[in-house]
Design an enzyme around this catalytic site. Structure first.
Site, PDB file in Angstrom:
ATOM      1  N   GLY A   1     -25.479   1.199  17.990  1.00  0.00           N
ATOM      2  CA  GLY A   1     -24.620   0.092  18.425  1.00  0.00           C
ATOM      3  C   GLY A   1     -23.233   0.502  18.846  1.00  0.00           C
TER       4      GLY A   1
ATOM      5  CB  CYS B   1     -26.923   3.697   7.120  1.00  0.00           C
ATOM      6  SG  CYS B   1     -25.752   2.379   7.414  1.00  0.00           S
TER       7      CYS B   1
ATOM      8  NE  ARG C   1      -2.525  -1.306   3.364  1.00  0.00           N
ATOM      9  CZ  ARG C   1      -2.951  -0.952   4.563  1.00  0.00           C
ATOM     10  NH1 ARG C   1      -3.996  -0.179   4.688  1.00  0.00           N
ATOM     11  NH2 ARG C   1      -2.334  -1.373   5.644  1.00  0.00           N
ATOM     12  CD  GLU C   2       4.545  -0.346  -1.823  1.00  0.00           C
ATOM     13  OE1 GLU C   2       3.387  -0.583  -2.230  1.00  0.00           O
ATOM     14  OE2 GLU C   2       5.397  -1.245  -1.673  1.00  0.00           O
ATOM     15  CG  LEU C   3      -1.434   5.424  -4.408  1.00  0.00           C
ATOM     16  CD1 LEU C   3      -0.457   6.362  -5.096  1.00  0.00           C
ATOM     17  CD2 LEU C   3      -2.487   4.939  -5.402  1.00  0.00           C
TER      18      LEU C   3
ATOM     19  CG  HIS D   1     -22.358   9.912   7.648  1.00  0.00           C
ATOM     20  ND1 HIS D   1     -23.693   9.597   7.582  1.00  0.00           N
ATOM     21  CD2 HIS D   1     -21.686   8.743   7.618  1.00  0.00           C
ATOM     22  CE1 HIS D   1     -23.813   8.277   7.498  1.00  0.00           C
ATOM     23  NE2 HIS D   1     -22.607   7.744   7.526  1.00  0.00           N
TER      24      HIS D   1
HETATM   25  N1  GLN Z   1     -24.236  -1.629  14.771  1.00  0.00           N
HETATM   26  C1  GLN Z   1     -23.340  -1.063  13.821  1.00  0.00           C
HETATM   27  C2  GLN Z   1     -22.653   0.145  14.429  1.00  0.00           C
HETATM   28  O1  GLN Z   1     -23.259   0.826  15.172  1.00  0.00           O
HETATM   29  C3  GLN Z   1     -24.031  -0.635  12.540  1.00  0.00           C
HETATM   30  C4  GLN Z   1     -23.059  -0.235  11.496  1.00  0.00           C
HETATM   31  C5  GLN Z   1     -23.647   0.223  10.172  1.00  0.00           C
HETATM   32  O2  GLN Z   1     -24.800   0.467  10.039  1.00  0.00           O
HETATM   33  N2  GLN Z   1     -22.855   0.405   9.183  1.00  0.00           N
HETATM   34  O3  GLN Z   1     -21.504   0.465  14.152  1.00  0.00           O
HETATM   35 ZN    ZN Z   2     -25.616   2.498   9.694  1.00  0.00          ZN
END
Ligand code: GLN
Ligand code: ZN
Length: 773
Positions: A447, A658, A24-26, A709
């Protein structure tokens, strides 16, 4: 044995190769550049060395025509935006100040400007940066990089074929720029874009390119007559150019369908088609279209997306049939080898008896060369390779790993009733209400809690043997204590243990299931400098011991509130792994589902009243063509219900999804028959709540009110406003309050504050509800 057309030597070729390098040099160079540790000159040198090494490796293996232009510092669709001058207004200053920094600004954003949006490249786990176009977009040709990379390969004495994203796919992948009406169709820019492609093609011709490949994978999706007409027009125009290299139009990931006759008739010099999996239908379609008389056919007979050795005998048979359909037939993988790891021989930990079933990019390349030789010189010339291949395939087919009688017997005995809860939802809801006694608008999380540097260090320490298991487990317990006590203090209703023991959830379960293999170096690019190492689902799946019980029970022992058991669902386990190709996916999903069913059972027996089975990937593995949707959703939802169907009525089953765009799977969401579903919704202002309500979704829903996010902390008023919005669609009796997704990528300070706001918002809105008696 010689066949006359075979005598025209078949070439072996690839469309693209892993970019990152053996170590993974890049990634290291690009991230070093971002941090200021590597200067631009050094980054460029590393990149050029990696390209040269990949080409040399291909040439040494016997590949006759190497790809150029497939390399990228970040993403090849972003490179295409640069090539056609589609720089969004907000990034122009940065690009003008410094082309490389401007490029990374488009990819990642800066303090002041947002990056381009990122989304999945068809149904792979690679993500590309979405071109932003509008009626005012002016395209200008910049062939610098394409020409330079072609010249690099030529200087090494190699025959190279530049690979570009085709103009139709480029426009079909684009979206209206911010501020442009959503109804704007980027395809209307085709006439403006074609002259730019013409210029790039002329530049490549001038540099000495004999062939140029234009990738049009978007044509394997369902396309409207207008889109097919635009395709015909595009290739009529490019084909009519006088100053151009020969054009090879490539498609992959599925059959071309209605686009096949369009491309077959176009005045281009060759087509590259996928003949693996469902795309094998291209063979009959091609025959029906009258073949490709006078043209070159590049036949993708080696699956470029999985990690398994090819059935060389079967591929030779396909190739022999194709010889009758085109002027010249060459041999390729179905798609770029970008989607597989580099080299299976690096996997020293995998039992050599199993490693011989594996083919990563390097091994696939060797297969292509063997097939091309067999096609040209007859099977006698590759007798040894064919014999070895047959032995490897036989060893896989006859292995105890791929055929566990106990697992087989169990999946065969599955009945419809197994995939159904014992009581219908209203009765379950009553039992759960009685058992859980939750308030209206109950609060929970998805979670995971923040994965701190300390946790990562502990995990790395355990792997490296710097700390022992007992020390590691104490560390995890301490983290769970903290997560539970924070949630209690904050007043969350349904708690989680925080998943501190999981780095990647799919990997976590894969490591504990028999039938899965882990790789040490099996990196594949997910996006930019992010690489993942998907586990390999190689054999029949069983669960030797409970996988999550220990931590869930420990967490539950610390509190009187319910702690949610937390599992990853069967569809997601498949979507984020390399899956076997020797049985239907539905069968593999059933095996995983049954293993999870046992885990659900163990959790419930130990007292879990709430169990969540995540399926974030349910939407993303939806087949590219609508014709395949029903069959996929049938096995996918059955697998979920099989994993949860054994739970007693008073055990509340949650699921989570998601990555937005739930619109086309609302029926499937209902078919899961989960008691509660949490969904990403904050950015789309609870849109999904309305969609579910309109579709008549009868069960409980937690549309996310906290966008995880972003590092932004939503204030109470904002969360409350989203909740009230949710209440317009879902009645209070069925509405949950939670973030969009897991919190593992966030930091503790923002998570603390955000969840406090979320709980306060829930209380406020709850208190404002009309009281019922
Ligand atoms: N239970 C997972 C978490 O909370 C759900 C992850 C996900 O939806 N990508 O990280
Ligand atoms: Zn999620």
């Amino acid at each position: 044995m010689t066949s006359k057309s075979a005598a025209a030597a078949a070439r072996a070729t690839v469309y693209g190769y892993p970019r990152q390098g053996q170590n993974r040099e890049l990634k290291k160079a690009v991230e070093g550049y971002w941090k200021g540790r590597v200067d631009a000159g050094e980054l460029r040198r590393t990149a050029a060395e990696l390209r040269a090494a990949a080409w040399r490796r291909l040439a040494e293996a016997g590949v006759d025509e190497v790809p150029t232009g497939d390399f990228s510092y970040y993403d090849h669709v972003l490179d295409t935006s640069v090539m056609v001058g589609a720089i969004p207004a907000r990034h122009r200053a940065a690009v003008e100040a410094d082309a490389l920094d401007g490029y990374f600004a488009m990819a990642r954003g800066t303090q002041d400007v947002a990056p381009l949006e990122m989304t999945k490249w068809f149904d792979t786990n690679y993500h590309y940066l979405v071109p932003e176009l509008g009626p005012d977009t002016v395209f200008t040709a910049d062939s610098t990089r394409q020409v330079a990379e072609f010249a690099e390969a030529a200087a090494l004495g190699l025959t190279a074929r530049p690979v570009l994203v085709g103009p139709v796919t480029y426009l079909l992948l684009a979206k209206p720029a911010p501020g442009v009406t959503a109804g704007f169709d980027p395809l209307t820019l085709l006439d403006r874009l074609l002259p730019v492609y013409a210029e790039v093609l002329a530049d490549l011709r001038a540099a000495g390119a004999e062939w140029v490949q234009l990738d049009e994978p978007a044509l394997v999706q369902d396309r409207t007559p207008a889109e097919l007409n635009a395709t015909a027009r595009a290739y009529r125009e490019l084909g009519a150019l006088t100053d151009r290299p020969r054009l090879l139009v490539a498609s992959y990931f599925d059959r071309l369908g209605a686009a096949l006759p369009v491309l077959a008739k176009a005045p281009v010099d060759g087509l590259a088609l996928d003949f693996t999996g469902p795309a094998a239908a291209n063979l009959d379609d091609l025959a029906a279209a009258g073949g490709l008389p006078g043209k070159r056919l590049v036949a993708g007979v080696v699956d470029g997306r999985n990690v398994w050795i090819n059935d060389l005998t079967a591929s030779l048979k396909t190739l022999a049939t194709l010889l009758g359909l085109a002027d010249r037939v060459d041999v390729a993988a179905s798609c770029s080898l970008l989607h597989v790891p580099l080299d299976a021989t690096a996997e020293r930990d995998i039992d050599p008896r199993i490693a011989r079933w594996l083919a990563f990019a390097r091994q696939k390349t060797a297969e292509l060369v063997t097939l091309a030789r067999g096609l040209t010189k007859g099977t006698g010339a590759i007798a040894a390779e064919l014999a070895a291949n047959r032995a490897d395939l036989a060893s896989r087919a006859g292995s105890a790993l791929t055929h566990d009688p106990a697992v087989r017997a169990r999946t065969a005995a599955v009945t419809d009733a197994d995939a159904r809860r014992s009581l219908p939802y209203p009765d379950r809801a009553a039992a759960q209400r009685a058992r859980l006694g939750l308030p209206l608008l109950p609060t929970t999380t998805i979670g995971s809690f923040p994965q701190t540097g300390e946790l990562r260090a502990a995990r790395a320490g355990l792997r490296a043997g710097r700390i022992d298991t007992a020390t590691y487990e104490r560390r995890i317990e301490a983290e769970i204590r903290e997560v539970i006590s924070f949630q209690e203090k904050t007043g969350i209703d349904v708690l989680v243990h925080g998943e501190p023991e999981r780095n990647d959830m799919v990997q976590y379960f894969a490591e504990q299931l028999t039938g899965y293999l882990a790789t040490r170096h099996g990196w594949v690019q997910s996006y930019g400098t992010r690489y993942v190492r998907p586990p390999i689902l190689a054999g029949d799946i069983s669960r030797p011991e409970p996988m999550t019980l220990r931590w869930t029970s420990f967490a539950q022992s610390l509190t009187d509130r319910p702690v949610k058991g937390m599992l990853t669902g069967p569809v997601t386990m498949l979507a984020w792994s390399f899956v076997r190709d020797d049985q239907p996916l539905g069968e593999t999903a059933r095996q995983v589902a049954l293993a999870l069913r046992d885990e659900v059972d163990d959790l419930a027996t130990a007292g879990s009243a709430v169990i969540q089975v995540d399926e974030p990937a349910l939407r993303e593995t939806l087949p590219l063509r609508a014709a395949g949707h029903a069959a996929y959703l049938a096995w996918a939802t059955e697998a979920f219900r099989l994993s949860t169907g054994g739970a007693a009525p008073d055990v509340q089953i949650h699921t989570h999804m998601c990555y937005a765009e739930f619109g086309d799977i609302l029926r499937a969401i209902d078919d899961l028959d989960a008691d509660v579903i949490s969904l990403e919704a904050a950015r789309s202002h609870m849109q999904v709540a309305g969609e579910l309500a309109t579709a008549g979704y009868p069960r409980e829903v937690g549309p996310g009110v906290y966008d995880i996010h972003s590092p932004r902390v939503p204030d109470t008023a904002e969360a409350a406003a989203l909740l009230r919005k949710g209440l317009e669609a879902i009645p209070a009796e069925r509405l949950w309050v939670n973030p969009d997704c897991g919190l593992k990528t966030r930091g503790w300070p923002e998570v603390r504050e955000s969840l406090e706001h979320l709980v306060t918002a829930a209380r406020e809105v709850r208190d404002g509800l009309p009281t019922t008696s």
